[in-house]
Design an enzyme around this catalytic site. Structure first.
Site, mmCIF file in Angstrom:
data_model
loop_
_atom_site.group_PDB
_atom_site.id
_atom_site.type_symbol
_atom_site.label_atom_id
_atom_site.label_comp_id
_atom_site.label_asym_id
_atom_site.label_seq_id
_atom_site.Cartn_x
_atom_site.Cartn_y
_atom_site.Cartn_z
ATOM 1 C CD GLU A 3 -2.461 -0.942 2.850
ATOM 2 O OE1 GLU A 3 -2.371 0.107 3.520
ATOM 3 O OE2 GLU A 3 -3.047 -1.948 3.244
ATOM 4 C CB CYS B 186 2.332 7.466 3.499
ATOM 5 S SG CYS B 186 2.714 6.300 4.815
ATOM 6 C CB CYS C 92 5.585 -5.047 9.576
ATOM 7 S SG CYS C 92 6.720 -4.201 10.698
ATOM 8 C CB CYS D 79 3.451 -2.320 16.856
ATOM 9 S SG CYS D 79 5.163 -1.778 16.704
ATOM 10 C CB CYS E 262 0.616 -1.825 13.876
ATOM 11 S SG CYS E 262 1.005 -1.436 12.168
ATOM 12 C CB SER F 244 8.396 6.667 10.692
ATOM 13 O OG SER F 244 7.838 6.279 11.917
ATOM 14 C CB SER G 215 6.860 4.543 16.327
ATOM 15 O OG SER G 215 6.616 4.881 14.984
ATOM 16 C CG LEU G 216 7.931 7.690 22.880
ATOM 17 C CD1 LEU G 216 9.287 7.048 23.117
ATOM 18 C CD2 LEU G 216 7.921 9.140 23.412
ATOM 19 C CG HIS G 217 3.401 4.501 19.539
ATOM 20 N ND1 HIS G 217 3.055 5.708 18.976
ATOM 21 C CD2 HIS G 217 3.709 3.687 18.495
ATOM 22 C CE1 HIS G 217 3.149 5.623 17.655
ATOM 23 N NE2 HIS G 217 3.548 4.421 17.331
ATOM 24 C CG ASN H 65 -6.601 5.737 11.213
ATOM 25 O OD1 ASN H 65 -7.603 6.445 11.165
ATOM 26 N ND2 ASN H 65 -5.471 6.073 10.630
ATOM 27 C CB CYS I 219 0.064 1.126 8.580
ATOM 28 S SG CYS I 219 0.584 2.747 9.015
HETATM 29 N N1 SAH Z 1 7.753 0.724 11.294
HETATM 30 C C1 SAH Z 1 7.874 2.156 11.275
HETATM 31 C C2 SAH Z 1 7.115 2.838 10.155
HETATM 32 C C3 SAH Z 1 5.759 2.319 9.785
HETATM 33 S S1 SAH Z 1 4.440 2.600 10.922
HETATM 34 C C4 SAH Z 1 7.476 2.727 12.622
HETATM 35 O O1 SAH Z 1 7.096 1.967 13.487
HETATM 36 O O2 SAH Z 1 7.621 3.913 12.818
HETATM 37 C C5 SAH Z 1 4.116 4.321 10.807
HETATM 38 C C6 SAH Z 1 3.419 4.896 12.023
HETATM 39 O O3 SAH Z 1 2.031 4.531 12.049
HETATM 40 C C7 SAH Z 1 4.002 4.413 13.330
HETATM 41 O O4 SAH Z 1 4.128 5.470 14.225
HETATM 42 C C8 SAH Z 1 2.944 3.431 13.782
HETATM 43 O O5 SAH Z 1 3.052 3.182 15.134
HETATM 44 C C9 SAH Z 1 1.687 4.125 13.357
HETATM 45 N N2 SAH Z 1 0.495 3.293 13.343
HETATM 46 C C10 SAH Z 1 0.397 1.945 13.300
HETATM 47 N N3 SAH Z 1 -0.885 1.546 13.347
HETATM 48 C C11 SAH Z 1 -1.637 2.667 13.414
HETATM 49 C C12 SAH Z 1 -3.034 2.917 13.487
HETATM 50 N N4 SAH Z 1 -3.912 1.925 13.476
HETATM 51 N N5 SAH Z 1 -3.454 4.193 13.546
HETATM 52 C C13 SAH Z 1 -2.563 5.217 13.520
HETATM 53 N N6 SAH Z 1 -1.238 5.044 13.433
HETATM 54 C C14 SAH Z 1 -0.774 3.785 13.395
#
Ligand code: SAH
Length: 343
Positions: free
Chosen positions: A90, A103, A110, A114, A117, A192, A215-217, A291, A334
């Protein structure tokens, strides 16, 4: 077999030199590929037929074939591409007040796992090649060409962990950035990562001006490890050591992405922990509305709570932005579109 889109400008020069030809022809070839954005070798009218034939055998033309397009009310367009081996990826085109941003995906699936995700729902099948990354940007630019618009920004934030496919991502970005390539400025390119520390250290020494986003979260190890398995291998202290090293060698502000997950990471104590982590670092945090993905139990923080969290960070002296929600009426998360297609 390598496609012509796997080659950097220098690679094309080398290929030409190897054939006893003048390297300046590389300019002509790149102009056809990335300025005129042709769709076959035949169109390279100032390149001899013999050279075109040879090149097309050694470095064939390649394209991404589009399987599905979703267009959101806000103009966000999500493309599902099929690769030559049938894998699906995508890419997303987003429209911001500062311009058009693409993007890009870096892998098929992957492995980072996470929990929140959708990309991780499907394990990594393989890395994307240089050309498969370049062609995502080129395809989107060609779509914009129809409206005489120009792609201004690239974010490698689609499916995959870019630092788990380091070499191909860096080479693809160099082609996208090249003054003879897609000419997108370094400062308009962001990578990222979920926090692969050895690659952050490598990136720190790369001498490129791309933006680095992390990506901290979550701002404490227990929570972060429960959301992002990568944190067990590279906990926050190690991550921030590497980021300090990056900051010391590169005069660049760091971006942190922070998904707002209701009741999980949007508490007052999280603000305190973020503040502490950021001490002495030139960084800002981008709060991202989540999302929702139906395969998991996470929910997005309400708008009111997101604003409260934002204000609290601000009051604590943390530089913070609240990301505009894009494409929430389509499969925008994603990996969502791909996951839905593979079912
Ligand atoms: N693997 C890399 C880049 C791809 S993910 C990373 O982790 O940064 C890109 C961003 O989208 C990351 O910050 C990820 O945590 C976030 N992401 C994943 N699922 C998501 C969702 N359902 N809604 C919003 N952001 C999301």
């Amino acid at each position: 077999m390598a496609s012509i889109y796997d080659l950097s400008f220098q690679d094309v020069e080398e290929v030409l030199k190897g054939k006893g030809l003048k390297p300046f022809r590389a300019r002509q070839i790149f102009r056809w590929l990335y300025d005129k954005r042709i769709s076959s070798y035949e169109e390279m009218s100032d390149i001899s037929k013999d050279l075109r034939n040879e090149l097309s055998l050694e470095y064939p033309f390649s394209v991404l074939s589009v399987k599905d397009v979703q267009i959101s009310r806000d103009g966000t367009r999500k493309y599902l591409f099929e690769l030559s081996d049938g894998c699906l990826i995508e890419s997303v085109l987003m429209i911001f007040d500062y311009g058009y941003s693409a993007c890009l995906s870096s892998q098929v699936g992957c492995n980072m796992g996470c929990r929140f995700c959708a990309s991780g729902l499907l394990k990594k099948q393989r890395d994307l090649s240089v050309s498969e990354i370049v062609l995502q940007a080129l395809y989107i630019q060609k779509e914009l060409d129809k409206e005489d618009k120009r792609l201004g920004n690239i974010v490698v934030m689609g499916t995959g962990e870019p630092f788990d496919n380091y070499d191909n991502v860096m080479k693809a970005l160099s082609i996208i950035n090249d003054p003879f390539g897609l000419k997108i400025g370094s400062r308009h390119i962001s990578i990222s990562t979920c926090g692969l520390v050895p690659k952050i250290r490598r990136f720190a020494k790369e001498g490129v001006q791309y933006n680095l986003a992390i990506s901290l979260h979550a701002a404490n190890d227990e929570l972060r490890s429960s959301l992002m398995p990568v944190n067990r291998a590279y906990p926050l202290e190690e991550l921030f050591d590497a980021l300090r090293e990056y900051a010391a060698g590169n005069n660049r502000r760091l971006t942190f992405e922070y998904l707002l997950l209701a009741g999980i990471n949007d508490r007052e104590e999280d603000v305190k922990a973020i503040k502490k982590l950021f001490q002495g670092l030139d960084a800002y945090i981008n709060l991202i509305p989540y999302n929702e993905v139906k395969e998991n139990e996470f929910h997005s923080t309400s708008d009111a709570n997101a604003l409260r969290f934002y204000d609290l960070l601000k009051k604590n002296g943390v530089a913070v932005t609240l990301r505009q929600k894009k494409g929430d009426d389509i499969d925008a998360a994603c990996g969502q579109l791909r996951a839905n297609h593979m079912k």
